[in-house]
Write an enzyme that holds these catalytic residues in place. Structure first.
Site, PDB file in Angstrom:
ATOM      1  N   SER A  79       0.708  -1.170   0.203  1.00 54.58           N
ATOM      2  CA  SER A  79       0.008   0.093   0.101  1.00 54.58           C
ATOM      3  C   SER A  79       0.826   1.210   0.018  1.00 54.58           C
ATOM      4  O   SER A  79       2.132   0.971   0.361  1.00 54.58           O
ATOM      5  CB  SER A  79      -0.774  -0.008   1.359  1.00 54.58           C
ATOM      6  OG  SER A  79      -1.552   1.143   1.428  1.00 54.58           O
ATOM      7  N   TYR A 129      -2.966  -0.912  10.138  1.00 44.72           N
ATOM      8  CA  TYR A 129      -2.554  -1.245   8.635  1.00 44.72           C
ATOM      9  C   TYR A 129      -1.136  -0.887   8.016  1.00 44.72           C
ATOM     10  O   TYR A 129      -0.513  -1.639   7.509  1.00 44.72           O
ATOM     11  CB  TYR A 129      -3.683  -0.412   7.845  1.00 44.72           C
ATOM     12  CG  TYR A 129      -3.943  -0.626   6.476  1.00 44.72           C
ATOM     13  CD1 TYR A 129      -4.304  -1.706   5.843  1.00 44.72           C
ATOM     14  CD2 TYR A 129      -3.456   0.058   5.517  1.00 44.72           C
ATOM     15  CE1 TYR A 129      -4.750  -2.138   4.619  1.00 44.72           C
ATOM     16  CE2 TYR A 129      -3.487   0.060   4.183  1.00 44.72           C
ATOM     17  CZ  TYR A 129      -4.149  -1.225   3.720  1.00 44.72           C
ATOM     18  OH  TYR A 129      -4.366  -1.254   2.595  1.00 44.72           O
TER      19      TYR A 129
HETATM   20  P1  NAP Z   1     -11.752  -5.477  -0.043  1.00 45.16           P
HETATM   21  O1  NAP Z   1     -12.517  -4.834  -1.065  1.00 45.16           O
HETATM   22  O2  NAP Z   1     -12.038  -4.940   1.343  1.00 45.16           O
HETATM   23  O3  NAP Z   1     -11.502  -6.979  -0.290  1.00 45.16           O
HETATM   24  C1  NAP Z   1     -10.871  -7.768   0.618  1.00 45.16           C
HETATM   25  C2  NAP Z   1     -11.325  -9.007   0.624  1.00 45.16           C
HETATM   26  O4  NAP Z   1     -10.376  -9.701   1.483  1.00 45.16           O
HETATM   27  C3  NAP Z   1     -12.647  -9.307   1.017  1.00 45.16           C
HETATM   28  O5  NAP Z   1     -13.388 -10.365   0.363  1.00 45.16           O
HETATM   29  C4  NAP Z   1     -12.406  -9.958   2.301  1.00 45.16           C
HETATM   30  O6  NAP Z   1     -13.689 -10.703   2.797  1.00 45.16           O
HETATM   31  C5  NAP Z   1     -11.289 -10.898   2.131  1.00 45.16           C
HETATM   32  N1  NAP Z   1     -10.504 -11.109   3.495  1.00 45.16           N
HETATM   33  C6  NAP Z   1     -10.730 -10.401   4.819  1.00 45.16           C
HETATM   34  N2  NAP Z   1     -10.052 -11.078   5.517  1.00 45.16           N
HETATM   35  C7  NAP Z   1      -9.630 -12.435   5.114  1.00 45.16           C
HETATM   36  C8  NAP Z   1      -8.972 -13.321   5.582  1.00 45.16           C
HETATM   37  N3  NAP Z   1      -8.443 -13.436   6.583  1.00 45.16           N
HETATM   38  N4  NAP Z   1      -8.703 -14.359   4.798  1.00 45.16           N
HETATM   39  C9  NAP Z   1      -9.178 -14.464   3.527  1.00 45.16           C
HETATM   40  N5  NAP Z   1      -9.723 -13.227   2.764  1.00 45.16           N
HETATM   41  C10 NAP Z   1      -9.751 -12.208   3.821  1.00 45.16           C
HETATM   42  O7  NAP Z   1     -10.079  -4.693  -0.051  1.00 45.16           O
HETATM   43  P2  NAP Z   1      -9.405  -4.187  -1.427  1.00 45.16           P
HETATM   44  O8  NAP Z   1      -9.728  -2.964  -1.459  1.00 45.16           O
HETATM   45  O9  NAP Z   1      -9.854  -4.952  -2.790  1.00 45.16           O
HETATM   46  O10 NAP Z   1      -7.967  -4.666  -1.009  1.00 45.16           O
HETATM   47  C11 NAP Z   1      -7.123  -5.660  -1.406  1.00 45.16           C
HETATM   48  C12 NAP Z   1      -5.882  -5.784  -1.063  1.00 45.16           C
HETATM   49  O11 NAP Z   1      -5.375  -4.478  -1.544  1.00 45.16           O
HETATM   50  C13 NAP Z   1      -5.826  -5.556   0.385  1.00 45.16           C
HETATM   51  O12 NAP Z   1      -4.505  -6.148   0.788  1.00 45.16           O
HETATM   52  C14 NAP Z   1      -5.470  -4.086   0.589  1.00 45.16           C
HETATM   53  O13 NAP Z   1      -4.817  -3.637   2.143  1.00 45.16           O
HETATM   54  C15 NAP Z   1      -4.874  -3.699  -0.547  1.00 45.16           C
HETATM   55  N6  NAP Z   1      -4.945  -2.098  -1.011  1.00 45.16           N
HETATM   56  C16 NAP Z   1      -6.037  -1.580  -1.108  1.00 45.16           C
HETATM   57  C17 NAP Z   1      -6.072  -0.153  -1.519  1.00 45.16           C
HETATM   58  C18 NAP Z   1      -7.570   0.352  -1.795  1.00 45.16           C
HETATM   59  O14 NAP Z   1      -7.300   1.454  -1.980  1.00 45.16           O
HETATM   60  N7  NAP Z   1      -8.551  -0.408  -1.837  1.00 45.16           N
HETATM   61  C19 NAP Z   1      -4.947   0.446  -1.254  1.00 45.16           C
HETATM   62  C20 NAP Z   1      -3.765  -0.053  -0.648  1.00 45.16           C
HETATM   63  C21 NAP Z   1      -3.710  -1.503  -0.693  1.00 45.16           C
HETATM   64  P3  NAP Z   1     -14.499 -10.307   3.861  1.00 45.16           P
HETATM   65  O15 NAP Z   1     -15.462  -9.202   2.978  1.00 45.16           O
HETATM   66  O16 NAP Z   1     -15.459 -11.365   4.377  1.00 45.16           O
HETATM   67  O17 NAP Z   1     -13.941  -9.757   5.034  1.00 45.16           O
END
Ligand code: NAP
Length: 271
Positions: free
Chosen positions: A146, A159
């Site tokens: 991130s 985080y």
């Molecule tokens: P998201 O929409 O919240 O999706 C994350 C997914 O991970 C959800 O389906 C969640 O399931 C699942 N999850 C949570 N805990 C888990 C576990 N213990 N085991 C397996 N799956 C689990 O997140 P996203 O925005 O797509 O982000 C994906 C990745 O990119 C993350 O690592 C995040 O930190 C990183 N990231 C995102 C952003 C951004 O702006 N979106 C920026 C920087 C980095 P539940 O819904 O059941 O909890």
């Protein structure tokens, strides 16, 4: 070339960036294991990919559960004959777990749960994918960092600490797995429009001010979309990136390239 024929495991892939990557990789001919704890959305995504002519299966996996991680890797190998790409995408922000985000108020349990999912989960998945990756001629691990791996943000203690650790873990694994010809890279997204960002904004004292803070620094004046990141993940997975290893790749609309806000350039955020 590209990702055609590569066998992907994507964690946390039911929604958001993981789902975007599953869709794009499958559309380009990869075989994809969509894994998540959110079974309903994960299974619906697999149906969508298969209906469009792609190859995908769903496997439930909480990345903090060692037995489930072992089972995920075994199920992938059984379905597709091996693993080429491990996309460690699953991650949480503390605002998903609690509204207590200050140093005084956040519980130890919240801090440890974020570290457990975001760091230990990445390590466990790499550990149990390793025997399969060793057998692949195109092996790579791609970890979700991130911009908070690299810079400070409000209300991001757990985080940010976890994503800094993911970035360093990626470099250490790139070193340790080099003799096995397994590449390990980390990408660092800025604000990508998914649930994790909506939750973070909702938890902020002034959500609009926080949104402005997040997007006012993007030289490309919009939020990112999951497909923006999916394109980078597919590149890092592909043979075209064969010389990219141990890299930390920002994908943030340019926000970490400078220290200003868009008004300095006479620009506004596009909504
Ligand atoms: P998201 O929409 O919240 O999706 C994350 C997914 O991970 C959800 O389906 C969640 O399931 C699942 N999850 C949570 N805990 C888990 C576990 N213990 N085991 C397996 N799956 C689990 O997140 P996203 O925005 O797509 O982000 C994906 C990745 O990119 C993350 O690592 C995040 O930190 C990183 N990231 C995102 C952003 C951004 O702006 N979106 C920026 C920087 C980095 P539940 O819904 O059941 O909890």
């Amino acid at each position: 070339m590209g990702v055609e024929g590569l066998r992907f495991v994507i964690t946390g892939a039911a929604v958001g960036i993981g789902a975007g990557t599953a869709r794009l990789a499958a559309a380009r001919g990869a075989k994809v294991v969509v894994s998540d704890m959110n079974d309903a959305d994960g299974q619906a995504l697999v149906e969508e990919i298969c209906a469009a002519g792609g190859e995908a299966i769903y496997q439930h996996c909480d990345v903090t559960d060692e037995e489930q991680v072992k089972a995920l890797m075994a199920a992938t190998a059984e379905a597709f004959g091996g693993i080429d790409i491990l996309h460690n995408n699953a991650g949480v922000h503390e605002s998903i777990l609690s509204s207590e985000l200050s140093l005084e108020s956040m519980s130890r349990a919240t801090f440890e749960r974020v570290m457990n999912i975001n760091v230990t989960g990445v390590w466990l998945c790499a550990k149990y994918a390793l025997p399969y990756l060793r057998e692949s001629a195109a092996a790579s691990i791609i970890n979700a960092g991130s911009t908070s791996s690299l810079s400070g943000y409000p209300q991001c203690q757990a985080y940010g600490a976890s994503k800094g650790a993911v970035m360093q873990l990626s470099k250490m694994l790139a070193v340790d797995l080099a003799p096995d010809k397994i590449r390990v890279n980390c990408y660092c997204p800025g604000s990508i429009h998914t649930q994790i960002v909506d939750n973070y904004l909702a938890a902020a004292p002034d959500p609009q001010a926080m949104l402005n803070t997040m997007t006012q620094t993007h030289l490309i004046p919009r939020m990112g979309q999951p497909v923006d990141v999916a394109e980078l993940v597919c590149f890092l997975a592909s043979p075209e990136s064969a010389f990219v290893n141990g890299a930390v790749w920002t994908i943030d609309g340019g926000s970490l390239a400078w220290r200003g806000t868009l008004d300095v350039l006479g620009m506004e955020v596009e909504t």
